[in-house]
Write an enzyme that holds these catalytic residues in place. Structure first.
Site, PDB file in Angstrom:
ATOM      1  N   GLY A  55       0.725  -1.167  -0.117  1.00 30.42           N
ATOM      2  CA  GLY A  55      -0.096  -0.023  -0.018  1.00 30.42           C
ATOM      3  C   GLY A  55       1.072   1.323  -0.001  1.00 30.42           C
ATOM      4  O   GLY A  55       2.051   1.163   0.474  1.00 30.42           O
ATOM      5  N   GLN A  60       3.296   9.962   1.195  1.00 30.75           N
ATOM      6  CA  GLN A  60       4.474   9.174   0.894  1.00 30.75           C
ATOM      7  C   GLN A  60       5.352   9.307  -0.315  1.00 30.75           C
ATOM      8  O   GLN A  60       6.507   9.082  -0.178  1.00 30.75           O
ATOM      9  CB  GLN A  60       4.508   7.626   1.377  1.00 30.75           C
ATOM     10  CG  GLN A  60       3.784   7.006   2.641  1.00 30.75           C
ATOM     11  CD  GLN A  60       3.782   5.711   2.889  1.00 30.75           C
ATOM     12  OE1 GLN A  60       2.546   5.302   2.098  1.00 30.75           O
ATOM     13  NE2 GLN A  60       4.535   5.073   3.263  1.00 30.75           N
ATOM     14  N   CYS A 103       6.486  -0.269   6.774  1.00 27.72           N
ATOM     15  CA  CYS A 103       6.167   0.901   6.228  1.00 27.72           C
ATOM     16  C   CYS A 103       7.277   1.186   5.218  1.00 27.72           C
ATOM     17  O   CYS A 103       8.323   1.122   5.501  1.00 27.72           O
ATOM     18  CB  CYS A 103       6.046   1.904   7.232  1.00 27.72           C
ATOM     19  SG  CYS A 103       5.419   3.469   6.416  1.00 27.72           S
ATOM     20  N   LEU A 104       6.965   1.521   4.142  1.00 27.71           N
ATOM     21  CA  LEU A 104       7.816   2.084   3.080  1.00 27.71           C
ATOM     22  C   LEU A 104       8.596   3.085   3.571  1.00 27.71           C
ATOM     23  O   LEU A 104       9.669   3.382   3.126  1.00 27.71           O
ATOM     24  CB  LEU A 104       7.148   2.393   1.790  1.00 27.71           C
ATOM     25  CG  LEU A 104       6.645   0.882   0.951  1.00 27.71           C
ATOM     26  CD1 LEU A 104       5.710   1.459  -0.362  1.00 27.71           C
ATOM     27  CD2 LEU A 104       7.471   0.058   0.901  1.00 27.71           C
ATOM     28  N   GLU A 146      -2.887   2.799   5.831  1.00 25.51           N
ATOM     29  CA  GLU A 146      -2.901   3.709   4.709  1.00 25.51           C
ATOM     30  C   GLU A 146      -3.712   5.313   5.230  1.00 25.51           C
ATOM     31  O   GLU A 146      -3.546   6.206   5.060  1.00 25.51           O
ATOM     32  CB  GLU A 146      -3.301   3.316   3.442  1.00 25.51           C
ATOM     33  CG  GLU A 146      -2.308   2.206   2.778  1.00 25.51           C
ATOM     34  CD  GLU A 146      -0.956   2.483   2.953  1.00 25.51           C
ATOM     35  OE1 GLU A 146      -0.641   3.669   2.830  1.00 25.51           O
ATOM     36  OE2 GLU A 146      -0.190   1.679   3.070  1.00 25.51           O
ATOM     37  N   HIS A 149      -1.893   7.020   7.670  1.00 29.06           N
ATOM     38  CA  HIS A 149      -1.031   8.036   6.803  1.00 29.06           C
ATOM     39  C   HIS A 149      -1.732   9.374   6.435  1.00 29.06           C
ATOM     40  O   HIS A 149      -1.193  10.445   6.735  1.00 29.06           O
ATOM     41  CB  HIS A 149      -0.328   7.379   5.526  1.00 29.06           C
ATOM     42  CG  HIS A 149       0.796   6.616   5.914  1.00 29.06           C
ATOM     43  ND1 HIS A 149       1.870   6.983   6.332  1.00 29.06           N
ATOM     44  CD2 HIS A 149       1.160   5.377   5.564  1.00 29.06           C
ATOM     45  CE1 HIS A 149       2.829   6.327   6.531  1.00 29.06           C
ATOM     46  NE2 HIS A 149       2.359   4.905   5.933  1.00 29.06           N
TER      47      HIS A 149
END
Length: 176
Positions: A55, A60, A103-104, A146, A149
């Site tokens: 996701g 991001q 998390c990216l 998500e 975020h």
């Protein structure tokens, strides 16, 4: 246009790392449903796939809009691919599952995070048409992550106890 076609058309954008102010700022609603929004969704899918994520929220990649994309499986192994603009997490219910989450924007780290086993998100698609997405298991985790975020949160904000202490120690020593 299918999501599978869209994933091959975008341009990858750099993922913003923890510490970037855009990750801690509540995102603005999407107001323009046009070709630029479609290009953004294309770029988000490409960026997510390049980073090997499940996701990705728009902030991001530095775009402070209420928009996320996803490609992940639920607890029955069914694959879900899509996007939601202006999402509202209308339900997070069921058993609390404590599982490793990453998390990216904090690559290489996974911390045990409690999330509900069921999540329901309502919003709109890139044409402004209403969508309702229901997820269980890992997909529910993704939807909750998500949506967080887009409120200016990162998953470490929901940690507590030893998991939070471990995360804070790891972040202090991380090279982001």
């Amino acid at each position: 246009m299918s999501e599978a076609v869209r994933e091959r058309r975008g341009t990858p954008r750099p993922i913003r790392m923890l510490g970037d102010p855009v990750l801690r700022t509540e995102c603005d609603p999407v107001r323009s449903f046009d070709a630029s929004l479609e290009r953004l969704v294309d770029d988000m899918f490409t960026s997510m796939y390049e980073a090997q994520g499940a996701g990705l929220a728009a902030n991001q990649i530095g775009v402070p809009l209420q928009l996320f994309v996803y490609d992940c499986k639920d607890d029955k192994g069914r694959r879900h691919v899509g996007h939601v603009a202006n999402p509202a997490l209308v339900a997070a219910d069921g058993e609390l599952l404590e599982e490793p989450e990453g998390c990216l924007s904090l690559p290489g780290h996974h911390f045990t995070t409690a999330r509900h086993a069921l999540a329901v998100v309502e919003g709109v698609d890139i044409q402004g048409e209403p969508v309702r997405v229901e997820g269980t298991g890992y997909f529910a985790r993704c939807l909750q992550h998500e949506c967080g975020h887009l409120r200016g949160e990162v998953y470490i904000d929901v940690l507590s106890g030893e998991a939070r202490r471990e995360a804070m120690r790891a972040i202090r020593t991380a090279k982001l």
